[in-house]
Design a protein around this motif. Structure first.
Motif, PDB file in Angstrom:
ATOM      1  N   ASN A 124      16.905  10.043  26.346  1.00 34.86           N
ATOM      2  CA  ASN A 124      16.544   9.341  25.109  1.00 34.86           C
ATOM      3  C   ASN A 124      17.306   9.981  23.947  1.00 34.86           C
ATOM      4  OD1 ASN A 124      13.646   9.463  22.925  1.00 34.86           O
ATOM      5  ND2 ASN A 124      15.107   7.793  23.126  1.00 34.86           N
ATOM      6  N   SER A 143      17.514   4.318  18.162  1.00 37.43           N
ATOM      7  CA  SER A 143      17.258   4.891  19.485  1.00 37.43           C
ATOM      8  C   SER A 143      17.996   4.165  20.601  1.00 37.43           C
ATOM      9  CB  SER A 143      15.758   4.926  19.791  1.00 37.43           C
ATOM     10  OG  SER A 143      15.274   3.706  20.293  1.00 37.43           O
ATOM     11  N   THR A 187      18.140   4.547  25.040  1.00 38.15           N
ATOM     12  CA  THR A 187      17.617   5.261  26.197  1.00 38.15           C
ATOM     13  C   THR A 187      18.339   4.771  27.444  1.00 38.15           C
ATOM     14  OG1 THR A 187      15.488   5.408  25.067  1.00 38.15           O
ATOM     15  CG2 THR A 187      15.503   5.906  27.413  1.00 38.15           C
ATOM     16  N   ASN A 199       7.209   6.110  23.350  1.00 41.19           N
ATOM     17  CA  ASN A 199       7.792   4.772  23.471  1.00 41.19           C
ATOM     18  C   ASN A 199       6.871   3.775  22.767  1.00 41.19           C
ATOM     19  OD1 ASN A 199       7.937   2.342  26.150  1.00 41.19           O
ATOM     20  ND2 ASN A 199       9.297   2.469  24.387  1.00 41.19           N
ATOM     21  N   THR A 240      12.141   4.276  20.919  1.00 40.18           N
ATOM     22  CA  THR A 240      11.715   5.459  21.665  1.00 40.18           C
ATOM     23  C   THR A 240      12.212   6.704  20.935  1.00 40.18           C
ATOM     24  OG1 THR A 240      11.817   4.163  23.700  1.00 40.18           O
ATOM     25  CG2 THR A 240      11.661   6.545  23.945  1.00 40.18           C
ATOM     26  N   ASN A 264      12.487   1.707  31.779  1.00 41.14           N
ATOM     27  CA  ASN A 264      13.694   1.734  30.958  1.00 41.14           C
ATOM     28  C   ASN A 264      14.746   0.834  31.601  1.00 41.14           C
ATOM     29  OD1 ASN A 264      16.409   4.095  30.526  1.00 41.14           O
ATOM     30  ND2 ASN A 264      15.754   2.544  29.070  1.00 41.14           N
ATOM     31  N   THR A 275      12.988  -0.407  26.423  1.00 41.83           N
ATOM     32  CA  THR A 275      12.025   0.423  27.141  1.00 41.83           C
ATOM     33  C   THR A 275      10.612  -0.085  26.857  1.00 41.83           C
ATOM     34  OG1 THR A 275      13.558   2.290  26.928  1.00 41.83           O
ATOM     35  CG2 THR A 275      11.311   2.810  27.589  1.00 41.83           C
TER      36      THR A 275
END
Lengths: 138, 138, 138
Positions: free
Chosen positions: A40, A100, A102, B40, B102, C40, C102
């Motif tokens: 992340n 963000s 991930t 998250n 996240t 994810n 996510t």
């Protein structure tokens, strides 16, 4: 349970500077000792964002031109009255792109495509010291 | 392995309402008893999104103006023929902004910048009861 | 600690094709044997993105029209000089929309809204074989 905390710091030129951080993230994942999990990435600050792109100079021009068209710098921004920083467009662009990202990794390898790099995009109107917070989970 | 499930519920005014949920998320992280991990956040619903921004009134105006320029409300939307809700623009804006965010936390603290808040953006054209699903992992 | 690695592969038509992958993701979550955690999803490749939307034909038209307005296909792109693929707009759109999503799940159920589907959006200008990398963590 494994949580590995890390970060990347670097200098950015601002003004739409697109910085390829793929190899740094890949190294952090490899050195974490974890085989399978997620990483992340989070942009610390409100005038930059993160995404993926084919890191190719012509495309980077197109990407920059898109921002100049869609969220122009030289239109009135109320925010520019607040601090006098002249970076209203930087904030709006950053909120649109997002802070963000991930990404799964499998056998210590990021699941990126062949022509897909992780990039930090600095929308601010001046050079900045930048930080990306990183958490690896598995 | 630690998974802590939570959620935030609140009333939103719609019409581009930007709601600062930073302190609520920070409290949920602190009270989870977990030191290092990720949180998250996921917007339940298809007419709102989530991002980070410097929560400053003038900038919030700029952000709202950007949406009105880039994805205008008052142009024809096919979706408005489907349900007659008049919120075609709300859906398109929400899909563009994104429903998930996240964020790493370290020593129980979110890795946000000093002038960076977590915001829920309600694009719907009427007040709504809203929910953000939250999963903390560590 | 639980990490369950998976992926979805499929054929896409390209040209803004929006593919509903909700039921496939839901099944992967259910079959993981995990009750509570996150999934994810990551788009492998640099000309497609992922988001959520109410999967309704009229709205899908609106979404496609938005991309044609905001990041048009038929304007000059420098990238089209690099490979001659004519998909400069595809890359720029993909970087804007984002490659990762996510989502929390609770009691084996994704925390989606009633009218909220997970969609893969293929911006490329030709049919492609596509892959989404999936990591379930709990």
């Amino acid at each position: 349970m494994t949580v590995v905390t890390n970060e990347i710091t670097f200098q950015s030129k601002g003004n739409g500077d697109v910085i390829d951080i793929t190899s740094q993230v890949a190294r952090i994942v490899e050195e974490s000792g974890v085989n399978n999990g997620i990483v992340n990435l989070f942009v610390v600050g409100s005038t930059a964002g993160i995404t993926t792109v084919e890191y190719e100079p012509n495309l980077l021009s197109d990407f920059k031109n898109m921002w100049d068209r869609v969220i122009p710098q030289h239109i009135p921004y109320e925010h520019n009255k607040t601090w006098g920083d002249g970076n209203g467009h930087s904030h709006v662009r950053a909120s649109m792109l997002g802070a963000s990202l991930t990404i799964p990794f499998v056998n210590k390898r990021l699941t990126l495509g062949t022509w897909q790099q992780i990039v930090f995009v600095d929308f601010d109107n001046r050079p900045r010291s930048r930080k990306i917070a990183i958490q690896i989970l598995a």
